[in-house]
Design an enzyme around this catalytic site. Structure first.
Site, PDB file in Angstrom:
ATOM      1  CE  LYS A  55      -4.071  -1.934   2.253  1.00  0.00           C
ATOM      2  NZ  LYS A  55      -5.082  -1.696   3.293  1.00  0.00           N
ATOM      3  CG  ASP A  70      -9.076   0.992   3.858  1.00  0.00           C
ATOM      4  OD1 ASP A  70      -9.786   0.191   3.218  1.00  0.00           O
ATOM      5  OD2 ASP A  70      -7.905   0.727   4.204  1.00  0.00           O
TER       6      ASP A  70
END
Ligand code: ATR
Length: 282
Positions: free
Chosen positions: A70, A107
């Protein structure tokens, strides 16, 4: 002439076997009768850069990114949405019309959307929000609550330095408090969120004491294996409303699917039940 949209995407990670993203995107591809594919690719850390530079050559419109890529995905992107900038990590990548690699962190969207779906009134009472943990997931969620206008966010983390660094990065509305105070300093909270891995597959306990909590506090966990974590069970026993972690996983997948396949997909009860059954069977 506008190029025809590419209809291939995937999720990358190392390891990647346990990812549920193919099941989620596969459900939507079928539901919307899209001629496309979404698979998983095991990409070792030393190959992340070359993999991302070959997306177009591979015919991929983009990908989801999971552990441990990420931060690298964020770094290697040419264009970054505010969500990714806030977290310093990206979980969704796509190529724009000019072929540039674009990055988002969905997210924040996933968490805040599911919270609003399950507890529409979460912001009715003016009260602090408590966050357990100070990793990447905590950053995404702190950013979401700040954007939603919450005036005080209390972050509790086992290692104090990480909570303090997070508070510094996000400014005066975010306060780092000692891990030992996570129950005592959360009794008035509007929402308490676990972003740590404690409770994953039943391992460990956050040892929260919900005795004096405000009856309207919403307790949520981003851990979704098991669906009912120890934290959720304890909170329920105290009569508190709870929000499970599976909805965040499903909602965070929405923006990526829309970028790659051109349809904004719906998180249906059927999709929830499908993935919940898969988790329960595992
Ligand atoms: P993510 O990016 O998914 O948030 P991470 O960066 O590895 O993952 O962060 C994991 C979080 O879980 C951290 O807040 C970690 O606390 P530390 O910073 O002190 O390591 C927390 N965590 C993991 N195991 C824990 C445990 N047994 N007790 C308390 N917190 C724990």
């Amino acid at each position: 002439m506008k190029r025809a949209p590419l209809k291939k995407a995937c999720v990358i990670g190392w390891p990647i076997e346990h990812s549920r993203s193919p099941a989620i995107h596969g459900y939507w591809l079928k539901r919307y009768a899209i001629d496309g594919s979404y698979d998983k690719r095991a990409v070792p850390p030393e190959e992340i850069e070359s993999f991302l530079s070959s997306l177009a050559a591979e015919g991929l419109a983009g990908c989801n990114v999971t552990v441990p890529h990420k931060e690298a995905a964020f770094r290697l992107a040419a264009v970054r949405e505010a969500s990714a900038e806030a977290v310093g990590a990206a979980n969704t990548l796509w190529l724009d019309e000019a072929g540039r690699l674009c990055a988002a962190n969905t997210d924040t969207y996933g968490y805040m959307t599911y919270l609003a779906t399950r507890a529409e009134d979460w912001s009715r009472r003016t009260a602090p929000v408590s966050i357990l943990g100070a990793g990447g997931a905590a950053r995404a969620i702190v950013y979401g609550f700040l954007e939603a206008g919450v005036t005080e966010i209390r972050v509790f983390n086992r290692s104090a330095e990480r909570a303090e660094a997070l508070a510094r990065d996000f400014g005066p509305r975010v306060k780092a408090l000692p891990w030992e105070q996570r129950s005592r300093a959360s009794t008035e909270a509007a929402v308490l969120v676990n972003t740590t891995s404690v409770g994953l597959k039943g391992a460990g306990s956050l040892e929260m004491d919900f005795t004096d909590f405000h009856p309207d506090c919403i307790v949520s966990d981003i851990v979704y294996v098991p669906l009912e974590t120890g934290l959720i069970r304890d909170a329920r026993r105290h009569g508190l409303r709870t929000v499970d972690g599976l909805g965040m996983l499903l909602h965070q997948a929405v923006p990526g699917f829309e970028k790659w396949f051109g349809v904004r997909p719906e998180v249906t009860a059927e999709l929830y039940d499908l993935i919940a059954a898969d988790i329960e069977a595992a």
